[in-house]
Design a protein around this motif. Sequence first.
Motif, PDB file in Angstrom:
ATOM      1  N   THR A   1       0.856  -1.187   0.000  1.00  0.00           N
ATOM      2  CA  THR A   1       0.000   0.000   0.000  1.00  0.00           C
ATOM      3  C   THR A   1       0.895   1.241   0.000  1.00  0.00           C
ATOM      4  OG1 THR A   1      -0.059   0.211   2.413  1.00  0.00           O
ATOM      5  CG2 THR A   1      -1.708  -1.246   1.381  1.00  0.00           C
ATOM      6  N   PRO A   2       0.329   2.417  -0.287  1.00  0.00           N
ATOM      7  CA  PRO A   2       1.142   3.633  -0.212  1.00  0.00           C
ATOM      8  C   PRO A   2       1.758   3.837   1.174  1.00  0.00           C
ATOM      9  CG  PRO A   2      -0.889   4.077  -1.395  1.00  0.00           C
ATOM     10  CD  PRO A   2      -1.025   2.693  -0.825  1.00  0.00           C
ATOM     11  N   GLU A   3       1.029   3.416   2.211  1.00  0.00           N
ATOM     12  CA  GLU A   3       1.526   3.583   3.581  1.00  0.00           C
ATOM     13  C   GLU A   3       2.506   2.481   3.976  1.00  0.00           C
ATOM     14  OE1 GLU A   3      -2.109   5.480   2.662  1.00  0.00           O
ATOM     15  OE2 GLU A   3      -1.759   3.301   2.785  1.00  0.00           O
ATOM     16  N   ASN A   4       2.350   1.301   3.389  1.00  0.00           N
ATOM     17  CA  ASN A   4       3.211   0.164   3.704  1.00  0.00           C
ATOM     18  C   ASN A   4       3.667  -0.490   2.397  1.00  0.00           C
ATOM     19  OD1 ASN A   4       4.591  -1.787   5.189  1.00  0.00           O
ATOM     20  ND2 ASN A   4       2.785  -3.114   5.357  1.00  0.00           N
ATOM     21  N   PRO A   5       4.528   0.197   1.657  1.00  0.00           N
ATOM     22  CA  PRO A   5       4.906  -0.274   0.322  1.00  0.00           C
ATOM     23  C   PRO A   5       5.873  -1.453   0.360  1.00  0.00           C
ATOM     24  CG  PRO A   5       6.160   1.682   0.879  1.00  0.00           C
ATOM     25  CD  PRO A   5       5.180   1.475   2.002  1.00  0.00           C
ATOM     26  N   THR A   6       5.808  -2.280  -0.682  1.00  0.00           N
ATOM     27  CA  THR A   6       6.810  -3.321  -0.863  1.00  0.00           C
ATOM     28  C   THR A   6       8.071  -2.699  -1.461  1.00  0.00           C
ATOM     29  OG1 THR A   6       6.029  -3.809  -3.094  1.00  0.00           O
ATOM     30  CG2 THR A   6       5.031  -5.065  -1.278  1.00  0.00           C
ATOM     31  N   LYS A   7       9.145  -3.467  -1.486  1.00  0.00           N
ATOM     32  CA  LYS A   7      10.384  -2.983  -2.096  1.00  0.00           C
ATOM     33  C   LYS A   7      10.164  -2.645  -3.566  1.00  0.00           C
ATOM     34  CE  LYS A   7      13.684  -5.870  -3.171  1.00  0.00           C
ATOM     35  NZ  LYS A   7      14.825  -6.817  -3.086  1.00  0.00           N
ATOM     36  N   ASP A   8       9.360  -3.464  -4.260  1.00  0.00           N
ATOM     37  CA  ASP A   8       9.099  -3.211  -5.679  1.00  0.00           C
ATOM     38  C   ASP A   8       8.386  -1.881  -5.883  1.00  0.00           C
ATOM     39  OD1 ASP A   8      10.280  -5.546  -6.636  1.00  0.00           O
ATOM     40  OD2 ASP A   8       8.462  -6.723  -6.312  1.00  0.00           O
ATOM     41  N   ARG A   9       7.473  -1.560  -4.996  1.00  0.00           N
ATOM     42  CA  ARG A   9       6.759  -0.282  -5.113  1.00  0.00           C
ATOM     43  C   ARG A   9       7.728   0.885  -4.908  1.00  0.00           C
ATOM     44  NH1 ARG A   9       0.736   0.201  -3.674  1.00  0.00           N
ATOM     45  NH2 ARG A   9       0.218   2.360  -4.184  1.00  0.00           N
ATOM     46  N   LEU A  10       8.615   0.747  -3.951  1.00  0.00           N
ATOM     47  CA  LEU A  10       9.595   1.802  -3.687  1.00  0.00           C
ATOM     48  C   LEU A  10      10.543   1.984  -4.870  1.00  0.00           C
ATOM     49  CD1 LEU A  10      10.462   0.942   0.026  1.00  0.00           C
ATOM     50  CD2 LEU A  10       9.141   2.912  -0.782  1.00  0.00           C
ATOM     51  N   LEU A  11      10.987   0.873  -5.458  1.00  0.00           N
ATOM     52  CA  LEU A  11      11.879   0.955  -6.615  1.00  0.00           C
ATOM     53  C   LEU A  11      11.167   1.580  -7.814  1.00  0.00           C
ATOM     54  CD1 LEU A  11      13.667  -2.503  -6.340  1.00  0.00           C
ATOM     55  CD2 LEU A  11      14.750  -0.257  -6.122  1.00  0.00           C
ATOM     56  N   ALA A  12       9.908   1.192  -8.013  1.00  0.00           N
ATOM     57  CA  ALA A  12       9.141   1.739  -9.132  1.00  0.00           C
ATOM     58  C   ALA A  12       8.979   3.247  -8.999  1.00  0.00           C
ATOM     59  CB  ALA A  12       7.773   1.063  -9.207  1.00  0.00           C
ATOM     60  N   GLU A  13       8.794   3.724  -7.781  1.00  0.00           N
ATOM     61  CA  GLU A  13       8.639   5.160  -7.556  1.00  0.00           C
ATOM     62  C   GLU A  13       9.878   5.935  -8.001  1.00  0.00           C
ATOM     63  OE1 GLU A  13       7.743   5.456  -3.429  1.00  0.00           O
ATOM     64  OE2 GLU A  13       5.577   5.170  -3.707  1.00  0.00           O
ATOM     65  N   SER A  14      11.042   5.302  -7.899  1.00  0.00           N
ATOM     66  CA  SER A  14      12.292   5.982  -8.234  1.00  0.00           C
ATOM     67  C   SER A  14      12.695   5.821  -9.694  1.00  0.00           C
ATOM     68  CB  SER A  14      13.431   5.455  -7.350  1.00  0.00           C
ATOM     69  OG  SER A  14      13.222   5.806  -5.999  1.00  0.00           O
ATOM     70  N   TYR A  15      12.327   4.692 -10.309  1.00  0.00           N
ATOM     71  CA  TYR A  15      12.912   4.374 -11.613  1.00  0.00           C
ATOM     72  C   TYR A  15      11.919   4.118 -12.740  1.00  0.00           C
ATOM     73  CZ  TYR A  15      17.032   3.939  -8.694  1.00  0.00           C
ATOM     74  OH  TYR A  15      18.050   4.198  -7.803  1.00  0.00           O
ATOM     75  N   LEU A  16      10.627   4.292 -12.495  1.00  0.00           N
ATOM     76  CA  LEU A  16       9.631   4.160 -13.557  1.00  0.00           C
ATOM     77  C   LEU A  16       8.795   5.430 -13.632  1.00  0.00           C
ATOM     78  CD1 LEU A  16       8.289   0.503 -13.052  1.00  0.00           C
ATOM     79  CD2 LEU A  16       9.831   1.310 -14.850  1.00  0.00           C
ATOM     80  N   ASP A  17       8.159   5.628 -14.782  1.00  0.00           N
ATOM     81  CA  ASP A  17       7.273   6.779 -14.947  1.00  0.00           C
ATOM     82  C   ASP A  17       5.836   6.446 -14.563  1.00  0.00           C
ATOM     83  OD1 ASP A  17       9.014   8.924 -16.173  1.00  0.00           O
ATOM     84  OD2 ASP A  17       9.413   7.272 -17.548  1.00  0.00           O
ATOM     85  N   GLY A  18       5.588   5.189 -14.230  1.00  0.00           N
ATOM     86  CA  GLY A  18       4.249   4.817 -13.798  1.00  0.00           C
ATOM     87  C   GLY A  18       4.082   3.309 -13.747  1.00  0.00           C
ATOM     88  N   VAL A  19       3.209   2.857 -12.858  1.00  0.00           N
ATOM     89  CA  VAL A  19       2.784   1.454 -12.800  1.00  0.00           C
ATOM     90  C   VAL A  19       1.268   1.465 -12.939  1.00  0.00           C
ATOM     91  CG1 VAL A  19       2.605  -0.632 -11.387  1.00  0.00           C
ATOM     92  CG2 VAL A  19       4.700   0.739 -11.328  1.00  0.00           C
ATOM     93  N   TYR A  20       0.761   0.752 -13.941  1.00  0.00           N
ATOM     94  CA  TYR A  20      -0.672   0.786 -14.242  1.00  0.00           C
ATOM     95  C   TYR A  20      -1.246  -0.619 -14.094  1.00  0.00           C
ATOM     96  CZ  TYR A  20       0.491   5.394 -15.973  1.00  0.00           C
ATOM     97  OH  TYR A  20       0.937   6.691 -16.059  1.00  0.00           O
ATOM     98  N   VAL A  21      -2.313  -0.719 -13.315  1.00  0.00           N
ATOM     99  CA  VAL A  21      -2.830  -2.028 -12.900  1.00  0.00           C
ATOM    100  C   VAL A  21      -4.302  -2.177 -13.255  1.00  0.00           C
ATOM    101  CG1 VAL A  21      -3.196  -3.586 -10.943  1.00  0.00           C
ATOM    102  CG2 VAL A  21      -1.196  -2.058 -10.968  1.00  0.00           C
ATOM    103  N   GLU A  22      -4.645  -3.367 -13.730  1.00  0.00           N
ATOM    104  CA  GLU A  22      -6.050  -3.763 -13.838  1.00  0.00           C
ATOM    105  C   GLU A  22      -6.147  -5.204 -13.363  1.00  0.00           C
ATOM    106  OE1 GLU A  22      -8.778  -2.367 -16.989  1.00  0.00           O
ATOM    107  OE2 GLU A  22      -8.909  -4.484 -17.532  1.00  0.00           O
ATOM    108  N   ASN A  23      -6.876  -5.416 -12.276  1.00  0.00           N
ATOM    109  CA  ASN A  23      -6.989  -6.755 -11.687  1.00  0.00           C
ATOM    110  C   ASN A  23      -7.973  -7.603 -12.486  1.00  0.00           C
ATOM    111  OD1 ASN A  23      -6.904  -5.043  -8.571  1.00  0.00           O
ATOM    112  ND2 ASN A  23      -5.211  -6.189  -9.441  1.00  0.00           N
ATOM    113  N   VAL A  24      -7.501  -8.186 -13.575  1.00  0.00           N
ATOM    114  CA  VAL A  24      -8.332  -9.051 -14.413  1.00  0.00           C
ATOM    115  C   VAL A  24      -8.241 -10.474 -13.871  1.00  0.00           C
ATOM    116  CG1 VAL A  24      -8.786  -9.849 -16.762  1.00  0.00           C
ATOM    117  CG2 VAL A  24      -7.808  -7.571 -16.381  1.00  0.00           C
ATOM    118  N   GLU A  25      -9.388 -11.070 -13.565  1.00  0.00           N
ATOM    119  CA  GLU A  25      -9.408 -12.386 -12.919  1.00  0.00           C
ATOM    120  C   GLU A  25      -8.634 -13.437 -13.700  1.00  0.00           C
ATOM    121  OE1 GLU A  25     -13.320 -13.652 -11.966  1.00  0.00           O
ATOM    122  OE2 GLU A  25     -13.757 -11.924 -10.692  1.00  0.00           O
TER     123      GLU A  25
END
Length: 218
Positions: A143-167
């Motif tokens: 979550t934004p309050e409790n991010p994983t390492k991948d979320r933290l890395l993405a914030e620094s080195y990507l221009d965006g992460v886009y998600v659609e939870n398709v079953e």
Amino acid sequence: MKELSSVDDAVRERQSRVSRSGGRWEEYVRLYLNEALEETGIEVISGRSENEIRKRSEILWKMLSLPLKVSTIRESVWGDIDLVAVKGELPVVIISCKVSLHGRLTETLFWSLLYRTLTRIKVVLATPDGGRGGEEWVSEWGTPENPTKDRLLAESYLDGVYVENVEEWCKNIKPGQGTAFGGIVRPLDELPKDIKRWAEEAERFIYIRRNGSLQSFL
């Protein structure tokens, strides 16, 4: 009633897209974006084949090729490009498509760092957030309050992460569960708007000389 009808239409469109994609997330994303970007002059194409890109446009190929500084054999190398949004011969954004991360985000981050350092091309990740595996679905992004390492890395080195939870690609996900949006992690349906904005920004910077020089963009 109109809201329910709109939701039903969205579900049907998603199911149709899953069917037409042949169960491939990358193709699902390509289909969705091209539908959303219709009549904008922007097209999302596969970037996996360097030869196909070069056949399409020598200028586009040059813009996407990464220079090698010390090699005496080759002048450039082709990056890991799943999809790329282009407007004419101008590459706007590279879209890395991964169903789940499982330690593979570092590959996307590596290429993103190169492209963001050497060019003006944006790099984003599109994912259904396939979860961490196991009997229960658990988001790979925290979550934004409790991010994983991948979320933290993405914030620094990507221009965006886009998600659609398709079953289809989110095994064991239950109703009410979903990726926690915020910051770098956003819904997939926000990507078309961002692509259009980035295309406008890129067009203001780009100047291709008659001899094909790309110095103003690279």
